[in-house]
Design a protein around this motif. Structure first.
Motif, PDB file in Angstrom:
ATOM      1  N   GLY A 173       0.830  -1.205   0.000  1.00  0.00           N
ATOM      2  CA  GLY A 173       0.000   0.000   0.000  1.00  0.00           C
ATOM      3  C   GLY A 173       0.862   1.252   0.000  1.00  0.00           C
ATOM      4  N   LEU A 174       1.931   1.229   0.762  1.00  0.00           N
ATOM      5  CA  LEU A 174       2.826   2.390   0.810  1.00  0.00           C
ATOM      6  C   LEU A 174       3.544   2.570  -0.525  1.00  0.00           C
ATOM      7  CD1 LEU A 174       4.264   1.863   4.400  1.00  0.00           C
ATOM      8  CD2 LEU A 174       2.734   3.701   3.657  1.00  0.00           C
ATOM      9  N   ILE A 175       3.923   1.453  -1.133  1.00  0.00           N
ATOM     10  CA  ILE A 175       4.592   1.527  -2.443  1.00  0.00           C
ATOM     11  C   ILE A 175       3.622   2.088  -3.495  1.00  0.00           C
ATOM     12  CG2 ILE A 175       5.558   0.107  -4.341  1.00  0.00           C
ATOM     13  CD1 ILE A 175       7.582   0.134  -2.182  1.00  0.00           C
ATOM     14  N   ALA A 176       2.378   1.619  -3.453  1.00  0.00           N
ATOM     15  CA  ALA A 176       1.380   2.091  -4.428  1.00  0.00           C
ATOM     16  C   ALA A 176       1.210   3.607  -4.321  1.00  0.00           C
ATOM     17  CB  ALA A 176       0.050   1.378  -4.210  1.00  0.00           C
ATOM     18  N   GLN A 177       1.191   4.107  -3.082  1.00  0.00           N
ATOM     19  CA  GLN A 177       1.018   5.554  -2.905  1.00  0.00           C
ATOM     20  C   GLN A 177       2.285   6.309  -3.295  1.00  0.00           C
ATOM     21  OE1 GLN A 177      -1.340   6.570   0.852  1.00  0.00           O
ATOM     22  NE2 GLN A 177      -1.002   4.373   1.073  1.00  0.00           N
ATOM     23  N   MET A 178       3.431   5.773  -2.901  1.00  0.00           N
ATOM     24  CA  MET A 178       4.704   6.420  -3.226  1.00  0.00           C
ATOM     25  C   MET A 178       4.886   6.551  -4.739  1.00  0.00           C
ATOM     26  SD  MET A 178       8.443   4.751  -2.521  1.00  0.00           S
ATOM     27  CE  MET A 178       9.124   5.580  -1.118  1.00  0.00           C
ATOM     28  N   MET A 179       4.463   5.512  -5.477  1.00  0.00           N
ATOM     29  CA  MET A 179       4.715   5.468  -6.911  1.00  0.00           C
ATOM     30  C   MET A 179       3.503   5.931  -7.738  1.00  0.00           C
ATOM     31  SD  MET A 179       7.786   4.657  -6.816  1.00  0.00           S
ATOM     32  CE  MET A 179       8.133   4.551  -8.572  1.00  0.00           C
ATOM     33  N   ASN A 180       2.509   6.526  -7.065  1.00  0.00           N
ATOM     34  CA  ASN A 180       1.300   6.985  -7.758  1.00  0.00           C
ATOM     35  C   ASN A 180       0.707   5.911  -8.659  1.00  0.00           C
ATOM     36  OD1 ASN A 180       1.183   9.580  -6.746  1.00  0.00           O
ATOM     37  ND2 ASN A 180       2.750  10.280  -8.196  1.00  0.00           N
ATOM     38  N   ALA A 181       0.562   4.729  -8.136  1.00  0.00           N
ATOM     39  CA  ALA A 181      -0.002   3.646  -8.948  1.00  0.00           C
ATOM     40  C   ALA A 181      -1.471   3.927  -9.227  1.00  0.00           C
ATOM     41  CB  ALA A 181       0.133   2.324  -8.196  1.00  0.00           C
ATOM     42  N   ASP A 182      -1.974   3.327 -10.286  1.00  0.00           N
ATOM     43  CA  ASP A 182      -3.403   3.418 -10.579  1.00  0.00           C
ATOM     44  C   ASP A 182      -4.167   2.323  -9.857  1.00  0.00           C
ATOM     45  OD1 ASP A 182      -3.368   5.466 -12.883  1.00  0.00           O
ATOM     46  OD2 ASP A 182      -1.781   4.037 -13.330  1.00  0.00           O
ATOM     47  N   THR A 183      -3.509   1.176  -9.721  1.00  0.00           N
ATOM     48  CA  THR A 183      -4.189   0.019  -9.124  1.00  0.00           C
ATOM     49  C   THR A 183      -3.216  -0.784  -8.270  1.00  0.00           C
ATOM     50  OG1 THR A 183      -5.609  -0.119 -11.088  1.00  0.00           O
ATOM     51  CG2 THR A 183      -5.548  -2.059  -9.674  1.00  0.00           C
ATOM     52  N   LEU A 184      -3.689  -1.178  -7.105  1.00  0.00           N
ATOM     53  CA  LEU A 184      -2.956  -2.120  -6.245  1.00  0.00           C
ATOM     54  C   LEU A 184      -3.719  -3.437  -6.264  1.00  0.00           C
ATOM     55  CD1 LEU A 184      -0.973  -2.961  -3.930  1.00  0.00           C
ATOM     56  CD2 LEU A 184      -2.592  -1.911  -2.330  1.00  0.00           C
TER      57      LEU A 184
END
Ligand code: GLU
Length: 277
Positions: A173-184
């Motif tokens: 979850g932290l990686i998804a937010q850090m990297m501005n992911a569209d989908t986790l």
């Protein structure tokens, strides 16, 4: 549960980043249970099938960051220890052994597709605002820009006790937010969140979760067999990441072709989709 949080069919859930010239960015977390057989050994067949699907996603133009558990489970089967080890020693020893094996296997499997992989081992303190956070993000950016697939895990050799992430759900979850992911995408060994025990035929899969919906009465607190996570931590991560404007999918990594099916025939397979805020 409010009516609009449940619908029998999924809307097409997985977006593309329009106007940015690229595919959408996915963070895919593979749990220890997905990669481990019942006897605790690594399930290389499943790992290989998941690698095939990640390769397919990249061919479709998606950027992928993998967060893979399995180091401790992998290391456990590598060594017979004839004396007692405390919990911290076990975690350190088995993760040190297992991470090498895990990343080595990913390297070999992705090489079949000419996909270079890079290892990112991280710690909770790397997510505090500051230089380490910026460096970590810059590292993953430069990897993605150069076509390298980042494979992330916690640095289990030094992250012990209170320094640890709750589990790799929190980390992803932290990686998804850090990297501005569209989908986790959180792959575990059940199909998503149910209105009761998943084995109870009366239970229904909750397919879509609108932002702000409270599902806590449906969340079991028991943990999975090999990983540290459980549905509770997936739910906590999912609501946090959803509030940050990112789609979150909880799906069953033990189902054949799950990653391709999420994109190709989402109406026909089970999963829970947390809609972004
Ligand atoms: N980092 C641990 C490992 O690779 C797994 C943590 C978790 O189960 O979430 O074994």
């Amino acid at each position: 549960m409010e009516k609009d949080t449940y619908s029998p069919k999924h809307s097409t859930p997985l977006p593309t980043r329009e106007g940015q010239g690229g595919g959408s960015r996915l963070v895919i977390k593979i749990g220890s249970n997905v990669l481990t057989r019942k006897d605790g050994k690594l399930d290389v067949t499943r790992m290989s099938a998941l690698v095939d699907q990640v390769a397919w996603l990249r061919q479709q133009g998606y950027e992928v960051i993998l967060v893979s558990s399995g180091a401790v489970a992998c290391g456990r089967s590598e060594l017979k220890v004839d004396h007692a080890l405390d919990t911290v020693e076990q975690r350190q020893l088995f993760s040190a052994l297992g991470q090498v094996k895990l990343i080595g296997l990913y390297y070999d499997l992705f090489r079949e597709f000419n996909i270079p992989v890079g290892q990112v081992l991280t710690m909770k303190e790397n997510f505090e605002p500051g230089e380490q956070y910026d460096n970590q993000r810059a590292c993953m950016r430069v990897m993605l820009e150069n076509g390298v697939l980042p494979i992330v895990n916690e640095n289990d050799t030094v992250c012990v006790t209170e320094l640890m992430f709750t589990d790799n759900d929190e980390l992803s979850g932290l990686i998804a937010q850090m990297m501005n992911a569209d989908t986790l995408i959180l792959l575990s060994n059940i199909d998503g969140i149910f209105t009761g025990h998943p084995d109870d035929p009366q239970s229904q899969l909750i397919r879509t979760v609108a932002p702000g919906t409270d599902l806590s009465t449906y969340i079991r607190t028991e943990k999975s067999a090999f990983g540290r996570g459980g549905m509770h931590s997936k739910y906590t991560t999912a609501t946090r990441v959803q509030a940050a404007g990112i789609n979150v999918i909880i799906a069953n990594g033990e189902r054949d072709d799950i990653l391709c099916d999420l994109f190709q025939r989402p109406d026909q397979i089970p999963f829970t989709h947390f809609l972004p805020q």
